[in-house]
Design an enzyme around this catalytic site. Structure first.
Site, PDB file in Angstrom:
ATOM      1  NE  ARG A 222      -3.259  -0.158   3.080  1.00  0.00           N
ATOM      2  CZ  ARG A 222      -3.719  -0.127   4.337  1.00  0.00           C
ATOM      3  NH1 ARG A 222      -3.683  -1.237   5.081  1.00  0.00           N
ATOM      4  NH2 ARG A 222      -4.221   0.982   4.833  1.00  0.00           N
ATOM      5  CB  CYS A 297      -1.161   3.531  10.207  1.00  0.00           C
ATOM      6  SG  CYS A 297      -2.461   4.138  11.309  1.00  0.00           S
TER       7      CYS A 297
END
Length: 339
Positions: A222, A297
């Site tokens: 990601r 995150c």
């Protein structure tokens, strides 16, 4: 700028195996050497089931803070009623939160919201709160971060969470909670330098990394842009000058002795140091201690795993609360991809 801290030896170590409380590792680099003093075990921020069981029940409050990713259909509130640590309370991190103009979940609450949530589950400023989740270690560090950001002194996570507790054959309970006597918790102020906002992260990621380091806890796929985000219509990729430190690299996967399932525990300090040095370069902790470290995150949850790991190594850091979801939702944000 944050200053490095040396956390005191934990009084909880008296319940642990007879290991010495610290040792020195010398790390050699190509052009330099550094001496880093580490514990042989975790601080009072990370405790074992045996340590939790030995704490006085009159002042200790186990709190289930299990949280699932948005693409997971499990309900943590229902699972808490099915099985929990005796005398545990439940705190929903999506509820104990402030509203956000972008609709982001589990943003840091105001002092008033925080205090009311504590009072509702019988927590006072002198309570020793011990957070756990059903993954092992996943969302419990976020709850610990929140309590520390509001200055709560006695707070820990249970390393291995509910699965580790069960794996050791310890008792559980189920069903509706008994009535809880409300606590008294004056609304605290958020401690300075714990949380960063969008303007601060943009400044940090455009400074070239000279004084600030942004660590991204999402999986590397990601981060690079190779893999999609779990949230619909959200671009993957990363912020300029940020570095990938997947939170899973800071955890060890443990196989349950009583079932086919597994769970996670936080790595020991020496292993945490090794993983972090792979990312921050040859200066290691010396390099970290000379910078302001900001953790990010997907939504502000697992960035707290990095925060906790750094705390175990004596390094203070902050958390970009909106994290990637808030950053990538803004059309003006610069997104890099390793295509």
């Amino acid at each position: 700028m944050f200053k490095p801290v040396c956390l005191p030896a934990s009084p909880l170590l008296r319940y642990a195996s007879p290991l010495k409380q610290g040792f020195t590792i010398r790390i050699g680099f190509r052009n330099m050497s550094a001496s880093t003093t580490l514990r042989s075990g975790h601080s009072e921020l990370v405790i074992t089931p045996s340590q939790l069981a030995a704490l006085p029940t009159s002042t200790t409050v186990p709190i289930d803070v299990t949280w699932f990713m948005p693409n997971v259909t499990r309900n943590p509130n229902e699972e808490f009623l099915e099985k929990r640590i005796p005398n545990a309370r439940r705190m929903d991190l999506d509820v104990v939160a402030s509203d956000h103009p972008l609709g982001l979940k589990h943003m840091m609450p105001t002092g008033e919201i925080f205090a009311k949530a504590c009072e509702d589950i019988g927590v006072s400023p002198t309570s020793h709160v011990v957070f756990y989740d059903s993954h092992g270690v996943f969302s419990s560090p976020r709850a610990l971060f929140m309590f520390k950001a509001f200055g709560h002194t006695k707070a820990s996570i249970l390393n291995g969470g509910l699965p580790k507790w069960i794996d050791e054959g310890r008792p559980t309970e189920s069903g509706p909670l008994k009535s809880i006597e409300p606590g008294k918790y004056p609304a605290p102020a958020l401690k300075e330098d714990f949380v960063r906002d969008y303007e601060q992260i943009v400044k940090a990621t455009t400074s070239g990394g000279e004084s600030t380091l942004v660590l991204d806890a999402r999986p590397n796929g990601r981060f690079t842009g190779k893999d999609p985000e779990p949230r619909p219509n959200l671009s993957s990729g990363h912020m300029p000058s940020s570095r990938s430190l997947a939170f899973s690299n800071l955890l060890a996967r443990q196989q349950s002795s009583s079932s086919d399932s597994s769970y996670t525990t936080l790595l020991e300090p020496s292993s945490l140091l090794s993983e972090i040095e792979k990312v921050v370069g040859e200066r290691g902790l010396d390099g970290l201690k000379s910078k302001q470290v900001i953790n990010s995150c997907g939504s502000g949850m697992t960035a707290a795993v990095i925060w906790l790991a750094l705390q175990e190594l004596g390094v203070n850091s902050s958390l970009y609360d909106e994290s990637w979801t808030g950053y990538a939702m803004r059309p003006e944000s610069k997104i890099l991809r390793n295509d």
